[in-house]
Every structure is written in C-alpha cells, then in structure tokens.
Design an enzyme around this catalytic site. Sequence first.
Site, PDB file in Angstrom:
ATOM      1  N   ASP A  62     -10.301 -35.882   4.154  1.00 51.92           N
ATOM      2  CA  ASP A  62     -10.474 -34.892   5.209  1.00 51.92           C
ATOM      3  C   ASP A  62     -11.130 -33.639   4.639  1.00 51.92           C
ATOM      4  O   ASP A  62     -10.573 -32.968   3.769  1.00 51.92           O
ATOM      5  CB  ASP A  62      -9.086 -34.570   5.774  1.00 51.92           C
ATOM      6  CG  ASP A  62      -9.178 -33.704   7.013  1.00 51.92           C
ATOM      7  OD1 ASP A  62     -10.064 -33.967   7.837  1.00 51.92           O
ATOM      8  OD2 ASP A  62      -8.388 -32.766   7.134  1.00 51.92           O
ATOM      9  N   THR A  95     -15.240 -31.549  10.141  1.00 55.35           N
ATOM     10  CA  THR A  95     -15.259 -30.498   9.117  1.00 55.35           C
ATOM     11  C   THR A  95     -16.232 -30.836   7.986  1.00 55.35           C
ATOM     12  O   THR A  95     -16.915 -29.953   7.477  1.00 55.35           O
ATOM     13  CB  THR A  95     -13.848 -30.275   8.538  1.00 55.35           C
ATOM     14  OG1 THR A  95     -13.322 -31.514   8.080  1.00 55.35           O
ATOM     15  CG2 THR A  95     -12.926 -29.710   9.588  1.00 55.35           C
ATOM     16  N   THR A  96     -16.308 -32.120   7.629  1.00 63.01           N
ATOM     17  CA  THR A  96     -17.231 -32.502   6.565  1.00 63.01           C
ATOM     18  C   THR A  96     -18.665 -32.309   7.034  1.00 63.01           C
ATOM     19  O   THR A  96     -19.510 -31.768   6.313  1.00 63.01           O
ATOM     20  CB  THR A  96     -17.013 -33.984   6.184  1.00 63.01           C
ATOM     21  OG1 THR A  96     -15.617 -34.197   6.021  1.00 63.01           O
ATOM     22  CG2 THR A  96     -17.730 -34.339   4.916  1.00 63.01           C
ATOM     23  N   ASP A 385      -7.391 -35.399  13.675  1.00 59.11           N
ATOM     24  CA  ASP A 385      -8.828 -35.397  13.938  1.00 59.11           C
ATOM     25  C   ASP A 385      -9.112 -36.132  15.247  1.00 59.11           C
ATOM     26  O   ASP A 385      -9.839 -35.638  16.111  1.00 59.11           O
ATOM     27  CB  ASP A 385      -9.598 -36.109  12.808  1.00 59.11           C
ATOM     28  CG  ASP A 385      -9.629 -35.265  11.529  1.00 59.11           C
ATOM     29  OD1 ASP A 385      -9.068 -34.159  11.534  1.00 59.11           O
ATOM     30  OD2 ASP A 385     -10.217 -35.732  10.546  1.00 59.11           O
TER      31      ASP A 385
HETATM   32  P1  ADP Z   1     -16.027 -35.296   9.563  1.00 64.41           P
HETATM   33  O1  ADP Z   1     -15.065 -34.494   8.766  1.00 64.41           O
HETATM   34  O2  ADP Z   1     -17.346 -34.597   9.697  1.00 64.41           O
HETATM   35  O3  ADP Z   1     -15.480 -35.762  10.873  1.00 64.41           O
HETATM   36  P2  ADP Z   1     -15.858 -38.057   8.785  1.00 64.41           P
HETATM   37  O4  ADP Z   1     -15.608 -38.530   7.407  1.00 64.41           O
HETATM   38  O5  ADP Z   1     -14.780 -38.205   9.785  1.00 64.41           O
HETATM   39  O6  ADP Z   1     -16.348 -36.580   8.688  1.00 64.41           O
HETATM   40  O7  ADP Z   1     -17.143 -38.811   9.301  1.00 64.41           O
HETATM   41  C1  ADP Z   1     -17.686 -38.590  10.565  1.00 64.41           C
HETATM   42  C2  ADP Z   1     -19.010 -39.316  10.681  1.00 64.41           C
HETATM   43  O8  ADP Z   1     -18.834 -40.723  10.553  1.00 64.41           O
HETATM   44  C3  ADP Z   1     -19.632 -39.077  12.037  1.00 64.41           C
HETATM   45  O9  ADP Z   1     -20.994 -38.754  11.878  1.00 64.41           O
HETATM   46  C4  ADP Z   1     -19.488 -40.443  12.733  1.00 64.41           C
HETATM   47  O10 ADP Z   1     -20.500 -40.687  13.674  1.00 64.41           O
HETATM   48  C5  ADP Z   1     -19.583 -41.383  11.570  1.00 64.41           C
HETATM   49  N1  ADP Z   1     -19.017 -42.704  11.835  1.00 64.41           N
HETATM   50  C6  ADP Z   1     -17.752 -43.036  12.180  1.00 64.41           C
HETATM   51  N2  ADP Z   1     -17.631 -44.375  12.321  1.00 64.41           N
HETATM   52  C7  ADP Z   1     -18.850 -44.910  12.070  1.00 64.41           C
HETATM   53  C8  ADP Z   1     -19.380 -46.240  12.038  1.00 64.41           C
HETATM   54  N3  ADP Z   1     -18.643 -47.291  12.302  1.00 64.41           N
HETATM   55  N4  ADP Z   1     -20.682 -46.386  11.729  1.00 64.41           N
HETATM   56  C9  ADP Z   1     -21.445 -45.307  11.445  1.00 64.41           C
HETATM   57  N5  ADP Z   1     -21.018 -44.054  11.437  1.00 64.41           N
HETATM   58  C10 ADP Z   1     -19.730 -43.845  11.744  1.00 64.41           C
HETATM   59 MG    MG Z   2     -13.916 -37.045  11.217  1.00 65.52          MG
END
Ligand code: ADP
Ligand code: MG
Length: 541
Positions: A62, A95-96, A385
């Site tokens: 996270d 957040t990332t 989240d």
């Molecule tokens: P954040 O802290 O920004 O939410 P995450 O590690 O939760 O970071 O990643 C979010 C990203 O992962 C988003 O851009 C989302 O669209 C992408 N994502 C989630 N599941 C998938 C998937 N199955 N295939 C491609 N991208 C994905």
């Molecule tokens: Mg996320």
Amino acid sequence: MNEDKPIYILPENTQRTLGKDAQRNNIMAAKIVADVVKSTLGPKGMDKMLVDSTGETIVTNDGVTILEEMEIEHPAAKMMVDIAKTQEQEVGDGTTTAALLAGKLLEEAEELLEKKIHATVITKGYRLAAEEALKVLEEVASPVEDQETLRQLAMTAMTGKGAEGQKEHLAGLLVQAVHQVAEGKKVEIGDVKIEKVKGERVEESSLVQGMVLDKERAHGDMPEKIEGAKILLTDVALELKQPEQEAKLSITSPDELQRFIEHEEKSLKDLTDRIIGSGANVVLCQKGIDDVAQYYLAKAGLFACRRVPKSDLEKVARATGGKIVSHLQDVREENFGAAEMVEEVKQGEEGMTFIRGCQNPRAVTLLLRGGTGHVVDEIERAMQDALGDVVAAVRSGRVVAGGGAVEMSVSRRLRAFAKTLGGREQLAVEGFALALESIPEALAENAGMDPIDVLAELRQRQEMGEARAGVNLFTEKVEDTLAAGIVEPLKVKTQAVSSAAEVAQMILRIDDVLISRGGGGGVGSSGAIGGGMPPGMMGMD
Ligand code: ADP
Ligand code: MG
C-alpha cells in the site's frame, strides 16, 4: 565602514541551497520517493517489508503506508508523502498512482529545465495540462451500471493485495455493506465499520448487522449480555483524577491531599450512582473506568466498556440514536442509544462487544478475519482501498477503465491539446502526457511484460479509437479493460492527477531552500532519502 565584512542575515547554522541546485535536489528527492513505490504498483506489484526503530515489521503493498512508515526527512520528499496522504483521505485508493505520477512529472520537468525552459513556463504548462486532463477524464468516464460494476471495482482494488485469494467473497461483503449504509448517493467511508479478528481464516470474514467494538466488558462480574440495551455513551472519565498529573493542584499538606482524594472518591460514587439511577444498562466510555466504579457498575448489573475510541462512540451514537454525553447532568434516558442486544462474544482469545438490533438499520460492521496479525492488517488495508473506491463510485456514479487505459487516453488527448498551444508550454503539456504513460508502463514492467512493446501497442490501439484499451494483467494482453472488469472510480484518477500536478508545480517553483539546523531533519542529513545537498552557503558577501 568595512566593505569586506560579510553581512549575516541568517542564523549561522542555516543551510541554504539556491537556484538550480535547490531545484535539482528537490526533483531528485521526489523522484526517489516515486521510485520506491513504483515496483508496488498494480496487481503484480511487489510488497515492501518495513521495519521501524522498535523492530515492528509491516509487510505491505500500500503506497501511503509505505511512505508514512519510511520516516522521510527531506522537505520535498515529504511533500510527496503528503499527496499520498491527501489521496488516502479523499478517496482511500490510488496512493501509489498519485506519487508515481508526481515523480514522473518532475522527471519530465527536469529534462525541460535542462533544455533551458524556465520553471515558470513548465508550471504553467502543467497547470493547463491538468485542467485539460480533468476535463478529458470526466468525458471518458462511464456510468456505474449496477452492483456488478461495484463488485468489479472492489475486486480490482484487491487484486494483487493480501485479500486477493478471497476477493470475490470480500468484494461481495463490501458491496452489500455499502449498499446497506448508503442513502441513494449519500454515503461516506466512515459509515462502514471495519473490525479485525486474528486467528481464523479469511473466508470466515462476515458482515455483522449492527456494531462490533474491539472491546471486552470492563469487569468479569458484569453480565455478558444485555437485552433491550439502553446505552450511555460518554467521554467523561469514570476515574479519579490523578493528582500527580493535574498540574493545577496546589496541595500544601497531607490533610489537604486526603480531603482531595475523599472528595474525588465521593464525586466518582455520585457519578456511578447517577448512571445506575438513570436507567442505562450499558455504558460505553471513551476514557478510563476506575476499579471502584467498575465494581459499582457490575454490582448494579450494568455492562460497561472503557477506552472506546471516539470514532467508535460516534458510530455507535449514529447507529443507536444516542448522544455522546460530556456532562453529568446529561446522563438522561433521552440521550441513550437503543439496541435490541449488547453482548460480549469471544473471538479467539479476546472478547468483542456486539451491538445488535440497532435502532438504525444502516448500521453494519465488516468483521475481517485472518490467520495472523500481518495477514489481517494487510487485508484491512486492501479492504479500506476497495471501500474507498466503492464509496467514490456510488457518490459520483462514474467509473473509468483500469490497467492504464484511462491514463493512455488522457495522454493521447493531451498531445493533441499541446498542438493547439503556441508557446513553450506546449512542451510541458507533452511532458505531462508522457508522465501519464508511466502508469501502464509500470503495470506492465511489474508484471514482467516488456513495457516498450506494451506502450507501443497501447498507443496504436488507442490511436485506432479504442479508448478503453489498457493492459489486462490477467490475460497479459492489451484489450478493453472495462469490459474485462478492471474498473476504477473516476475520483481516484481526478484526485491523483490534480494532486500530482499541484505538488509538481509547487516543487518546481522553489528556488531557495533554507534549513535551520536543529529544526527537524536536514536535506543533507543521512535520512532515508539520498542525494544530499552541497554544504550550505552561509551569509552573503
Ligand atoms: P494504487 O495505490 O495507485 O491504487 P495499486 O497497487 O492498487 O496502486 O494499483 C492500481 C493499478 O492497478 C490501477 O492502475 C489499476 O487499474 C491496476 N490494475 C488492477 N487490476 C488490474 C488488472 N487485472 N490488470 C491490469 N491492471 C490492473
Ligand atoms: Mg489500489
């Protein structure tokens, strides 16, 4: 007058960095922060293990948790941490993305600075680009079709997190919880209460009708269960004031102290008598409850919990229709909350208090379970989240395609927009467009795909009019991610774009850094962030 004598306008130990050096240092710090979280982005992102100074370990993916735990000292890097925090507060997810985007914006700015484009031009270009990006985001967003969209949203947030294995079950619980607490589009993250229990399997997680508090009753002689609960909610301490902590007391003799204690004991007895006489049969107290008071309450057959967090009291107040009482004279039936039953239930080693049959049918608690503390903690972060995403989508009713699809289409539109600008801002808008591509790029890279190939295909497919073409990491293909159920709320993206742009502009505008030593960490100090500054220039000739 002696012309050679330096004039000191700053304290001697102030560290000062000016102009390009200041800019370069700040950009470097921000880039390092972005780099740290980059490898965690997306479902195939890696986790970080963080060990604090007391040896406490956290394993997480996270973004905001990582940044908060890193104890970052560099002032510009701290601004990056703040955007992650803002993102967390405003949406709960993304957040990332926000931190990575800000880092990339600064990286692009660095190149422009090297080409002798002034920071003012870049910040103006970034401002224009952010405004345009927000417009495009609104335009390309789709409506929330049904509960299924919300479920997909929750699952997208959980993919690749600790909750992955049980994401269908957990997403179902979450959507049901939000559905129950929402009044039309009116819903807040705080409306859904989440409690953790360790020692059982994740799939045993459930939705409890009512409120669950992570609190045992204060005294073993109190009843374990109260039916027809009349709940007194109070933030008044039911204990003696600690004389040694109350600085205002001036006691001059042992007699006086004795009298003081007697007086305190009497007022405590009065207080408990008053509570007992008021008809309340449950007491939830934000502060402590003294042993003696516990004894009186137990003897009178009341159920009481002490040190209930304020946020919990507020939730119980809402759920049961009670008011939080701060004055003795308000201990009256009309301020009590009502519930069919209050009971202590053993969960593993510890007891938790369940408040069922609340006056307000919207009261629900998500009870998360997991084998160990680390597991439930990471599941909770993933659920928070997902909760933020579902709530954001219910409120605005708008979602976008994930997997970098929406970033790609905004990027493409920004390039077209750049061409309409005459001045050098054009280059900054193009830089903004490039920075947005870092999202699909990082998603692909973290999944072991070739980011260059993926970006090329994405650009081409988007150019052909496939605005929802993103990288689907389930299939490892470029395709319509919305159709594939990879969905995110619009708000995650608008918030990430605007706060990343804001912090990038803010950092770019700085051309002078003054740090007084001793006033917190210094830039050049050996904090978590490298890239120290040259020695400060003190005073001026
Ligand atoms: P954040 O802290 O920004 O939410 P995450 O590690 O939760 O970071 O990643 C979010 C990203 O992962 C988003 O851009 C989302 O669209 C992408 N994502 C989630 N599941 C998938 C998937 N199955 N295939 C491609 N991208 C994905
Ligand atoms: Mg996320």
